[in-house]
Enzyme design. Structure first.
Site, PDB file in Angstrom:
ATOM      1  N   ASN A   1       3.301  -4.564  -0.909  1.00  0.00           N
ATOM      2  CA  ASN A   1       3.075  -3.278  -0.244  1.00  0.00           C
ATOM      3  C   ASN A   1       4.392  -2.495  -0.318  1.00  0.00           C
ATOM      4  OD1 ASN A   1       2.678  -1.173   1.556  1.00  0.00           O
ATOM      5  ND2 ASN A   1       2.637  -2.479   3.383  1.00  0.00           N
TER       6      ASN A   1
ATOM      7  N   HIS B   1      -2.980  -1.966   8.625  1.00  0.00           N
ATOM      8  CA  HIS B   1      -1.582  -2.429   8.653  1.00  0.00           C
ATOM      9  C   HIS B   1      -0.977  -2.077  10.010  1.00  0.00           C
ATOM     10  CE1 HIS B   1       2.686  -2.752   7.743  1.00  0.00           C
ATOM     11  NE2 HIS B   1       2.332  -3.549   6.747  1.00  0.00           N
TER      12      HIS B   1
ATOM     13  N   SER C   1       8.216 -10.601   6.525  1.00  0.00           N
ATOM     14  CA  SER C   1       9.497 -11.086   6.002  1.00  0.00           C
ATOM     15  C   SER C   1       9.360 -12.281   5.058  1.00  0.00           C
ATOM     16  CB  SER C   1      10.463 -11.390   7.144  1.00  0.00           C
ATOM     17  OG  SER C   1      10.704 -10.205   7.908  1.00  0.00           O
TER      18      SER C   1
HETATM   19  C1  PEP Z   1       4.253  -5.599   5.252  1.00  0.00           C
HETATM   20  O1  PEP Z   1       4.605  -4.453   5.176  1.00  0.00           O
HETATM   21  O2  PEP Z   1       3.048  -5.869   5.191  1.00  0.00           O
HETATM   22  C2  PEP Z   1       5.264  -6.640   5.432  1.00  0.00           C
HETATM   23  C3  PEP Z   1       4.876  -7.861   5.665  1.00  0.00           C
HETATM   24  O3  PEP Z   1       6.584  -6.249   5.354  1.00  0.00           O
HETATM   25  P1  PEP Z   1       7.877  -7.214   5.218  1.00  0.00           P
HETATM   26  O4  PEP Z   1       7.569  -8.227   4.133  1.00  0.00           O
HETATM   27  O5  PEP Z   1       8.999  -6.297   4.856  1.00  0.00           O
HETATM   28  O6  PEP Z   1       8.081  -7.868   6.547  1.00  0.00           O
END
Ligand code: PEP
Length: 249
Positions: free
Chosen positions: A9, A94, A212
């Site tokens: 994403n 989301h 993350s």
């Molecule tokens: C996301 O945007 O769905 C996400 C999980 O972001 P990150 O991997 O940066 O935590």
């Protein structure tokens, strides 16, 4: 053998030239990857990225869509427009849509039904805030987001639905749920889906973890029984981090 669903994403990052460059690198470096792959660039780069990944093993995703097919909806993007451009998967619900833009379960459900009606795949994101976790209402929140997000969705549509469990406190914060925590919430999601749709559908449901995910933690997360893939934000913005995630095995 289990085929994982690894999705990127890109959020509100990447100009068109930057998006084309990253998509070109991913197309080359992931050509031999056997997992199911998707990238969701910003709307402005969808058309250009579609040309780059055409005929490759990477699906084109969108990060959101409007709740109507067409009409006077200034600023919205229609499911028909996304299909037209070659989008195959839509990320809905989301946490940034839920919490920053106030999207309700009812609105998300309208979008889920509309996307499925148009034969698109949906990634339905669910997840609790830190406050909800600390108050002990995690399961209530996840159950509500799943049940209300899927109102009116027939069992025959479930193969086109992926659930992404994304604890809000782990998104973009560098904090990751432990693999054991993720596995237990994924198992809970599967139980809720079993109550709603029966155990066969629940068993086959693909549940991604998001929050993350990085090259350093992907193996520990993916090797948990109930984890079937990853929805990756920050680490999907560079080939040097997304490629090792997608090729974690
Ligand atoms: C996301 O945007 O769905 C996400 C999980 O972001 P990150 O991997 O940066 O935590």
């Amino acid at each position: 053998m289990k085929r994982y669903f690894i999705a990127g994403n890109w959020k509100m990052y990447k100009t068109i030239p930057e998006a084309v460059e990253l998509a070109s690198e991913l197309k080359k470096e992931l050509a031999d990857c056997k997992e199911k792959l998707m990238i969701a660039p910003p709307f402005t780069a969808l058309h250009s990225v579609a040309q780059v990944i055409k005929g490759s093993n990477i699906l084109l995703g969108a990060q959101n869509m409007g709740p109507e097919e067409s009409g006077a909806h200034t600023g919205e993007i229609s499911v028909l427009m996304l299909k037209d451009i070659g989008v195959r998967v839509i990320i809905l619900g989301h946490s940034e849509r839920r919490h920053t833009y106030g999207e309700s379960d009812a609105l998300i459900n309208t979008k889920v039904r509309l996307a499925l009606k148009h034969d698109l795949e949906v990634i339905l994101c669910v997840g609790e805030t830190l406050e909800e976790r600390e108050q002990g209402v995690l399961e209530n929140v996840i159950r509500r987001q799943l049940a209300e997000g899927l109102i009116g969705v027939d069992a025959s549509m479930l193969p086109n639905v992926t659930i992404a469990y994304e604890p809000v406190w782990a998104i973009g914060t560098g904090k990751t749920a432990t693999p054991e925590d993720a596995d237990s919430v994924h198992a809970f999601c599967r139980r809720v889906i079993a109550e709603l749709y029966g155990s066969d559908i629940a068993k086959n449901l693909v549940i991604q973890y998001g929050g993350s995910v990085k090259p350093e933690n992907v193996v520990a997360l993916m090797t948990k029984k109930n984890v079937d893939g990853a929805l990756v934000g920050g680490a999907s913005l560079k080939a040097e981090s997304f490629v090792p995630i997608a090729k974690f095995r």
